[in-house]
Design a protein around this motif. Sequence first.
Motif, mmCIF file in Angstrom:
data_model
loop_
_atom_site.group_PDB
_atom_site.id
_atom_site.type_symbol
_atom_site.label_atom_id
_atom_site.label_comp_id
_atom_site.label_asym_id
_atom_site.label_seq_id
_atom_site.Cartn_x
_atom_site.Cartn_y
_atom_site.Cartn_z
ATOM 1 N N ASP B 295 -9.147 4.682 11.311
ATOM 2 C CA ASP B 295 -10.318 4.869 10.441
ATOM 3 C C ASP B 295 -10.394 3.859 9.301
ATOM 4 O O ASP B 295 -11.385 3.801 8.587
ATOM 5 N N LEU B 296 -9.324 3.098 9.086
ATOM 6 C CA LEU B 296 -9.272 2.272 7.878
ATOM 7 C C LEU B 296 -10.349 1.189 7.847
ATOM 8 O O LEU B 296 -11.071 1.049 6.859
ATOM 9 N N VAL B 297 -10.461 0.415 8.932
ATOM 10 C CA VAL B 297 -11.419 -0.700 8.934
ATOM 11 C C VAL B 297 -12.855 -0.183 8.733
ATOM 12 O O VAL B 297 -13.566 -0.688 7.865
ATOM 13 N N PRO B 298 -13.287 0.874 9.472
ATOM 14 C CA PRO B 298 -14.632 1.391 9.180
ATOM 15 C C PRO B 298 -14.784 1.932 7.754
ATOM 16 O O PRO B 298 -15.829 1.720 7.121
ATOM 17 N N LEU B 299 -13.747 2.584 7.212
ATOM 18 C CA LEU B 299 -13.832 3.088 5.834
ATOM 19 C C LEU B 299 -14.040 1.970 4.834
ATOM 20 O O LEU B 299 -14.638 2.148 3.782
ATOM 21 N N MET B 300 -13.511 0.788 5.179
ATOM 22 C CA MET B 300 -13.635 -0.343 4.268
ATOM 23 C C MET B 300 -14.928 -1.114 4.512
ATOM 24 O O MET B 300 -15.111 -2.200 3.962
ATOM 25 N N GLY B 301 -15.782 -0.580 5.340
ATOM 26 C CA GLY B 301 -17.075 -1.225 5.563
ATOM 27 C C GLY B 301 -17.086 -2.128 6.781
ATOM 28 O O GLY B 301 -18.061 -2.824 7.034
ATOM 29 N N GLY B 302 -15.993 -2.132 7.547
ATOM 30 C CA GLY B 302 -15.961 -2.937 8.760
ATOM 31 C C GLY B 302 -16.494 -2.139 9.940
ATOM 32 O O GLY B 302 -16.962 -1.012 9.784
ATOM 33 N N GLU B 303 -16.392 -2.730 11.117
ATOM 34 C CA GLU B 303 -16.870 -2.033 12.307
ATOM 35 C C GLU B 303 -15.864 -0.965 12.730
ATOM 36 O O GLU B 303 -14.702 -1.016 12.339
ATOM 37 N N GLY B 304 -16.315 -0.021 13.545
ATOM 38 C CA GLY B 304 -15.425 1.037 14.008
ATOM 39 C C GLY B 304 -14.423 0.493 15.004
ATOM 40 O O GLY B 304 -14.668 0.505 16.210
ATOM 41 N N ILE B 305 -13.323 -0.002 14.490
ATOM 42 C CA ILE B 305 -12.369 -0.670 15.372
ATOM 43 C C ILE B 305 -10.976 -0.077 15.145
ATOM 44 O O ILE B 305 -10.580 0.144 14.007
ATOM 45 N N PRO B 306 -10.255 0.232 16.242
ATOM 46 C CA PRO B 306 -8.935 0.847 16.056
ATOM 47 C C PRO B 306 -7.903 -0.171 15.564
ATOM 48 O O PRO B 306 -8.092 -1.376 15.756
ATOM 49 N N ALA B 307 -6.844 0.323 14.960
ATOM 50 C CA ALA B 307 -5.826 -0.588 14.449
ATOM 51 C C ALA B 307 -4.521 0.153 14.247
ATOM 52 O O ALA B 307 -4.505 1.368 14.083
ATOM 53 N N SER B 308 -3.436 -0.603 14.271
ATOM 54 C CA SER B 308 -2.136 -0.016 13.962
ATOM 55 C C SER B 308 -1.208 -1.127 13.486
ATOM 56 O O SER B 308 -1.512 -2.303 13.647
ATOM 57 N N GLY B 309 -0.108 -0.728 12.884
ATOM 58 C CA GLY B 309 0.799 -1.745 12.359
ATOM 59 C C GLY B 309 2.100 -1.136 11.891
ATOM 60 O O GLY B 309 2.261 0.083 11.902
ATOM 61 N N PHE B 310 3.045 -2.017 11.531
ATOM 62 C CA PHE B 310 4.302 -1.526 10.967
ATOM 63 C C PHE B 310 4.813 -2.518 9.932
ATOM 64 O O PHE B 310 4.317 -3.647 9.838
ATOM 65 N N ALA B 311 5.771 -2.083 9.158
ATOM 66 C CA ALA B 311 6.430 -2.979 8.211
ATOM 67 C C ALA B 311 7.925 -2.716 8.258
ATOM 68 O O ALA B 311 8.354 -1.570 8.376
ATOM 69 N N LEU B 312 8.692 -3.797 8.186
ATOM 70 C CA LEU B 312 10.148 -3.681 8.044
ATOM 71 C C LEU B 312 10.488 -4.011 6.595
ATOM 72 O O LEU B 312 9.875 -4.895 6.006
ATOM 73 N N TYR B 313 11.430 -3.265 6.027
ATOM 74 C CA TYR B 313 11.744 -3.427 4.611
ATOM 75 C C TYR B 313 12.872 -4.428 4.430
ATOM 76 O O TYR B 313 14.013 -4.183 4.830
ATOM 77 N N LEU B 314 12.553 -5.553 3.806
ATOM 78 C CA LEU B 314 13.547 -6.620 3.658
ATOM 79 C C LEU B 314 14.711 -6.231 2.761
ATOM 80 O O LEU B 314 15.841 -6.632 3.010
ATOM 81 N N ASP B 315 14.426 -5.446 1.694
ATOM 82 C CA ASP B 315 15.497 -5.191 0.716
ATOM 83 C C ASP B 315 16.694 -4.454 1.338
ATOM 84 O O ASP B 315 17.825 -4.931 1.218
#
Lengths: 461, 421
Positions: B295-315
């Motif tokens: 829901d993030l991209v459409p909430l930000m005014g973008g098109e209704g497009i799915p998305a996912s991601g991850f982050a690794l913590y360097l510290d």
Amino acid sequence: MSIRIALPKGRLLDETAALLHLAGWELTDYHREARSYHLKSRRFPALCLRVFHEKDIPIQVAVGNYDLGICGLDWVEELLAKYPTSALVKVQDLGYNMGSLYAAASKSARMTMEGLRTEKSVIRLASEYPYLAESFALGLRLRQFRIFPLWGAAEVYPPESADLTLVRAGTEAELSSYDLAPINKVLDFSAFLIANQTSWEKKDMGEVLDSLGDKMPARFPSPAKPAALGTPGEQPRAGTDEDAVWLALPDGHQQPPTLELLRKAGIHIDDYPSPTGNRRPRVNLPGTLVKTVRPQDMPLQVANGNFDLAITGRDWLLEHLYQFPSSPAAELADLKFGKVKIAAVISKELSMADVHSLAPLRIASEYVNIADKYARDNHLGPYRIIPTWGASEAFVPEDADLLIENAQTGRTIARHNLKITDVLFESTACLIGAKSGTYRPAKSRRIENIVNTLRAAVEDA
Amino acid sequence: MKVPRCKGSRDLSPGEMVKFRLIEKAFRDCCLKWGYGEVRTPTLEYLHLFTSTGTLTPSLLSKVYSFLDWDGWSGERVVLRPDGTIPVARLYIDSMEKEGLAKLFYVTNIFIFDETGKKSRERWQCGVELIGAGSPLADAELISLALEILHKLGLKDTKLRLSHAGLVRAMLAKLGLSHDEQTKVFDQVIDGDIQALAGLKPRNPELAKALSLLLDLRGKSSGFLKNLKALFQHNLPELETPIDNFINVAELLQALGQDYRIDIASGRGFEYYTGVNYHLLCGEQNVGAGGRYDDLVPLMGGEGIPASGFALYLDPLMDMVKPETFAEPAATRVQVRVEPGDTETAKRGFVLASRLREAGYIAELELGAQKQADFNWSLEVKGKAPHFILTNKVGQRRFEAGTAEEVLALLRKNVNKDSVA
């Protein structure tokens, strides 16, 4: 061991003085006409007592300059909203000067919490409590908001100059008298005894606290007493006139010379200064509407187009421009009255060389950005700016080393055992407006007309 | 006067930077091989980027570093980036939306106030965002990529904990809470307070059973989810879609041989998660997290497009990686000592050091305070012949040379002997 206590001036002074009188402190000079900020208690001669603007007290107690303080809970919560780890203990509700802080909007706006939550456009929130206002906005999840910090007169901003205000009022009826409708009650407050956390844990203050007794609220059962009410009377509104010019006139001691200037310019104004506290006086300039607000707040308001013209001091314009160099607010005419020097002030006992050797150097000022620029330009070593809300003289020498202050004659400065070491600039009243306002032709003509009329009145004088 | 560093901030020493760059390199190499492209967004963003989507909890927003900058007369606040994903989503909407699918990665710092001052308020992370793909395959790709990077870093005992934000949301919706209450409980859950869910006492006994099953049980296979589904499908059909999605991702991971544990209560993360979300652990230490945020991209005014991601913590990862386990041998270090006082000799020293660097050595001019033990070879540069005297630290052998070429030949011949020795 000496105990240091910060006492309020302003709205809490009378009842605090009454409380301390009952507690038998036998204070010298704690009344409205007093000319010193340093007090003595005959009963507790070891107490070190200072009088501050109420808003400065939570900070002074939190940083450990004072062990105890008395101020409104609203200012304590304002500090905690931004700095939740402040070393403050709320010791006791003193039960007087009760009131509430409301998020409010103009009655005509018919705003609700739900409406705000789904609002997509930018919400302008004006308040003397910018940190509580920000918490309120974040908690409500406002999508886009702008906080306009104010020095005062928050109640007169909606709806033209702000959408929302966080404003204190004794009752909802008082709020209603400002033509405001409450959206949410943010906080109930009253006068509070507060302590520095470390002092509270380690220092024996028993005798002093004991003298205050444990029945303070019972002894002061005074119900919420609304502050002196302004009866707004019939309020002129911008209505649908898109060409209306909004003019801000100063409240406080600049009112008589402002009135004199308007008179010379042939401008007639009703109810200014207003004995009832009306902040919307009427003026005989076609298509021009007036609000009476704090001069400190005007440059930011003019920059944002909430006012088209304003009469303020050059000191406050520069304070604004030093913070925001790209601001469109600019001086349009020097009105020549209200001349003050903006000066660097230190204790009479010290030389400037002594002050330079202090690290960190503590600079107290109402003009945070002017003080910051002064310190940078003069390569003052490691320094800290202590923002104050007036009565800065009380800070030296214990709580600050250098002040950036305004001085008319220098007598107040001398009376507090201080001296001027440097004059930064001279400030007079000036008319300010937007540097390059893009107005519709009719409005542009009206603005030009006011500017020219006031300029001519100054030149004739 | 000694100037202390800012409370809650951290310096990285040369030794720590070696580890930092090792992690960064392993991360970048893997991402590039999986076909992701690197991006970098500004440190400063407008505060309203993070408030306007309603996707960061008020508790997180109250810890951002926001202020009025020189342009702040309009009241528009700026903020030191408190999150890596939202700026990348903004970048996508700004300039990449036409491309449809975007596979992006970044190494960035984020700033979040920590009251204790003990945790660093500036945190580094390696992030990956896959925008434009919504299938379980995409979720499995990201999880596999994250685990591959941890494997490349030589980390043992890595664990994967799976949860599903969509399932938690569907459950909250069934509890008959108001929108505000739902948001509040969900915020508490993603801020790590799972007790918020446990504290709810649904009147419907079926719901109570479902809730306690979800919270209390830990499963290690998709079979666990299928059992849950069988229990719920008659009474709570609303949970079917998120459970099916969860099963699909779990089965795929199982087929790929990835071990995982299903633990709904490990849902700590961001409010923008909508589907499968996960935590990566090394031992008991959290080293990464990710999830689906359709829901993030459409909430930000973008098109209704799915998305996912991850982050690794360097510290935390920097405390775990061991540079010596990486196969790449460190370059041979040569100290070049120039006889003082003569410009020509100094010039000869500079030229030779430069030749050595071109040939792959680390060449340092002797400046007076270096530790001898750090160098494999020492090279004396003299005004008179022989111009170069090469001494090796290990064998205490000494060679003389007249030209740069001779020095390089001597080193080539003898370096390997050293490493054997």
